[in-house]
Design a protein around this motif. Structure first.
Motif, short mmCIF file in Angstrom:
data_model
loop_
_atom_site.label_atom_id
_atom_site.label_comp_id
_atom_site.label_asym_id
_atom_site.label_seq_id
_atom_site.Cartn_x
_atom_site.Cartn_y
_atom_site.Cartn_z
N THR A 10 0.84 -1.19 0.00
CA THR A 10 0.00 0.00 0.00
C THR A 10 0.88 1.24 0.00
O THR A 10 2.04 1.20 0.41
CB THR A 10 -0.93 0.04 1.23
OG1 THR A 10 -0.13 0.05 2.41
CG2 THR A 10 -1.85 -1.16 1.26
N SER A 12 0.52 5.65 0.79
CA SER A 12 -0.34 6.67 1.41
C SER A 12 -0.84 7.64 0.36
O SER A 12 -0.32 7.71 -0.76
CB SER A 12 0.45 7.43 2.48
OG SER A 12 1.45 8.23 1.85
N ASP A 13 -1.83 8.42 0.73
CA ASP A 13 -2.32 9.47 -0.17
C ASP A 13 -1.20 10.45 -0.51
O ASP A 13 -1.06 10.87 -1.65
CB ASP A 13 -3.49 10.22 0.47
CG ASP A 13 -4.77 9.39 0.53
OD1 ASP A 13 -4.84 8.34 -0.14
OD2 ASP A 13 -5.69 9.80 1.25
N LEU A 16 1.03 9.02 -3.11
CA LEU A 16 0.37 9.10 -4.43
C LEU A 16 0.51 10.49 -5.02
O LEU A 16 0.82 10.65 -6.20
CB LEU A 16 -1.12 8.75 -4.31
CG LEU A 16 -1.51 7.30 -4.26
CD1 LEU A 16 -3.00 7.17 -4.08
CD2 LEU A 16 -1.04 6.57 -5.48
N VAL A 17 0.28 11.50 -4.21
CA VAL A 17 0.36 12.88 -4.69
C VAL A 17 1.79 13.21 -5.11
O VAL A 17 2.01 13.86 -6.12
CB VAL A 17 -0.16 13.86 -3.62
CG1 VAL A 17 0.13 15.30 -4.01
CG2 VAL A 17 -1.65 13.66 -3.40
N PRO A 33 -4.56 9.70 -9.55
CA PRO A 33 -3.96 9.05 -8.39
C PRO A 33 -3.88 7.52 -8.50
O PRO A 33 -2.82 6.94 -8.30
CB PRO A 33 -4.87 9.48 -7.23
CG PRO A 33 -5.40 10.80 -7.66
CD PRO A 33 -5.59 10.68 -9.16
N THR A 34 -4.97 6.87 -8.82
CA THR A 34 -4.92 5.41 -8.90
C THR A 34 -4.11 4.94 -10.10
O THR A 34 -3.65 3.80 -10.12
CB THR A 34 -6.33 4.80 -8.96
OG1 THR A 34 -7.05 5.37 -10.05
CG2 THR A 34 -7.08 5.03 -7.66
N LEU A 71 -3.21 19.75 -5.74
CA LEU A 71 -2.44 18.67 -5.11
C LEU A 71 -0.98 18.73 -5.52
O LEU A 71 -0.08 18.60 -4.68
CB LEU A 71 -3.03 17.31 -5.49
CG LEU A 71 -4.40 16.99 -4.91
CD1 LEU A 71 -4.95 15.71 -5.54
CD2 LEU A 71 -4.35 16.87 -3.40
#
Length: 76
Positions: A10, A12-13, A16-17, A33-34, A71
């Protein structure tokens, strides 16, 4: 999945950013993002790619451009 998948990681957000910001600044590419999850895992070292030839599929620009800009600017 149990038969074919070796591992699941995994990110984190925030990771991703940072990956989105990397592609925007270095490659001038809008990646949702995904669409950069696998790249974020590689860039953060959560998937060990050192010394390996690795292909990562990036996908999509399916992101609101105002949100994307916000972002990416905040991550810089």
């Amino acid at each position: 999945i149990r038969e074919l998948v070796d591992d699941i990681v995994t990110v984190s957000d925030a990771e991703l950013v940072r990956a989105m910001q990397f592609f925007a600044s270095r490659m001038k590419a809008v990646v949702e993002p995904t669409g950069c999850l696998a790249a974020a895992a590689a860039l953060t070292g959560k998937v060990d790619v050192r010394g390996k030839r690795v292909g990562v599929i990036l996908s999509g620009g399916n992101v609101d451009l105002q949100l994307f800009a916000k972002l990416v600017l905040e991550a810089a």
